[in-house]
Design a protein around this motif. Structure first.
Motif, short mmCIF file in Angstrom:
data_model
loop_
_atom_site.label_atom_id
_atom_site.label_comp_id
_atom_site.label_asym_id
_atom_site.label_seq_id
_atom_site.Cartn_x
_atom_site.Cartn_y
_atom_site.Cartn_z
N UNK A 1 6.85 -32.40 42.77
CA UNK A 1 8.23 -32.00 42.84
C UNK A 1 8.62 -31.43 41.48
N UNK A 2 9.43 -30.39 41.52
CA UNK A 2 9.86 -29.72 40.30
C UNK A 2 11.38 -29.77 40.19
N UNK A 3 11.84 -30.22 39.04
CA UNK A 3 13.26 -30.19 38.72
C UNK A 3 13.47 -28.99 37.81
N UNK A 4 14.34 -28.09 38.21
CA UNK A 4 14.65 -26.91 37.41
C UNK A 4 16.04 -27.10 36.83
N UNK A 5 16.12 -27.10 35.51
CA UNK A 5 17.39 -27.28 34.80
C UNK A 5 17.74 -25.94 34.16
N UNK A 6 18.85 -25.35 34.57
CA UNK A 6 19.27 -24.05 34.06
C UNK A 6 20.51 -24.27 33.19
N UNK A 7 20.45 -23.84 31.93
CA UNK A 7 21.55 -24.08 30.99
C UNK A 7 21.66 -22.91 30.03
N UNK A 8 22.74 -22.89 29.24
CA UNK A 8 22.85 -21.85 28.23
C UNK A 8 23.52 -22.39 26.98
N UNK A 9 23.23 -21.74 25.87
CA UNK A 9 23.70 -22.19 24.57
C UNK A 9 25.21 -22.24 24.46
N UNK A 10 25.90 -21.31 25.08
CA UNK A 10 27.35 -21.24 24.92
C UNK A 10 28.11 -22.15 25.87
N UNK A 11 27.42 -22.95 26.67
CA UNK A 11 28.06 -23.84 27.63
C UNK A 11 28.12 -25.26 27.06
N UNK A 12 29.33 -25.75 26.85
CA UNK A 12 29.54 -27.09 26.29
C UNK A 12 28.83 -28.16 27.13
N UNK A 13 28.99 -28.11 28.46
CA UNK A 13 28.39 -29.14 29.31
C UNK A 13 26.87 -29.02 29.36
N UNK A 14 26.35 -27.81 29.23
CA UNK A 14 24.90 -27.65 29.16
C UNK A 14 24.35 -28.37 27.94
N UNK A 15 25.00 -28.18 26.81
CA UNK A 15 24.53 -28.79 25.57
C UNK A 15 24.67 -30.31 25.60
N UNK A 16 25.76 -30.82 26.18
CA UNK A 16 25.94 -32.27 26.30
C UNK A 16 24.90 -32.88 27.24
N UNK A 17 24.52 -32.12 28.25
CA UNK A 17 23.57 -32.64 29.23
C UNK A 17 22.14 -32.74 28.75
N UNK A 18 21.78 -32.00 27.71
CA UNK A 18 20.39 -32.02 27.25
C UNK A 18 19.95 -33.43 26.88
N UNK A 19 20.79 -34.17 26.17
CA UNK A 19 20.43 -35.53 25.79
C UNK A 19 20.20 -36.40 27.03
N UNK A 20 21.06 -36.27 28.03
CA UNK A 20 20.91 -37.06 29.26
C UNK A 20 19.62 -36.70 29.99
N UNK A 21 19.32 -35.41 30.06
CA UNK A 21 18.08 -35.00 30.73
C UNK A 21 16.85 -35.45 29.93
N UNK A 22 16.94 -35.47 28.61
CA UNK A 22 15.83 -35.99 27.80
C UNK A 22 15.53 -37.43 28.17
N UNK A 23 16.55 -38.26 28.25
CA UNK A 23 16.36 -39.67 28.59
C UNK A 23 15.75 -39.79 29.98
#
Length: 149
Positions: A1-23
């Protein structure tokens, strides 16, 4: 199974979510699971955003101690030729929006081993009480899918 996470540098919620996805990614040991990430920036934009002393989030890099740097591969989906000249590092090209129909960031897609999309959601799950990112419910659903698929 593949989880695809699509985000961008200028998106506040994208940047906040990186830490959560790391965990979350660090806690999944099932060999059938993989996570990839896509950002509508160039490799150079991603490297510049993280500074010369940090690890740019690009494929096949080792992990950084910074919670802002993904612990998973990030595929830059733009090249300097595809990005309009007026755009800078905080902006993006339209590649992901055109290919995946992205309306809002971040976007998460779960693709089963059969190539079928089992989940697609735009935005970052939040704890209702604190309005902070919270992927516990999402991880539970992901674990359930891993048992079924």
């Amino acid at each position: 199974m593949t989880l695809i996470h699509v985000w961008k540098l200028s998106c506040h919620w994208s940047m906040k979510g990186i830490q959560e996805y790391n965990v979350m990614v660090d806690s999944i040991t099932d060999p059938r699971f993989q996570m990839i990430s896509m950002a509508p920036q160039t490799r150079e934009d991603l490297g510049s955003a993280y500074g010369p002393d940090s690890i740019a989030p690009v494929p096949n890099v080792h992990r950084s101690a910074s919670s802002r740097v993904p612990h998973y591969d990030v595929l830059p989906t733009c090249t300097p030729l595809r990005r309009p000249p007026a755009y800078g590092p905080a902006f993006d090209c339209r590649t992901l929006e055109d290919l995946l129909g992205v309306i809002g960031y971040p976007l998460v897609i779960i693709v089963g081993p059969d190539g079928v999309i089992h989940f697609r959601e735009e935005g970052l799950p939040l704890d209702v009480a604190t309005l902070q990112p919270d992927l516990r419910g999402f991880k539970h659903d992901l674990d359930s899918l891993l048992r079924v698929l």
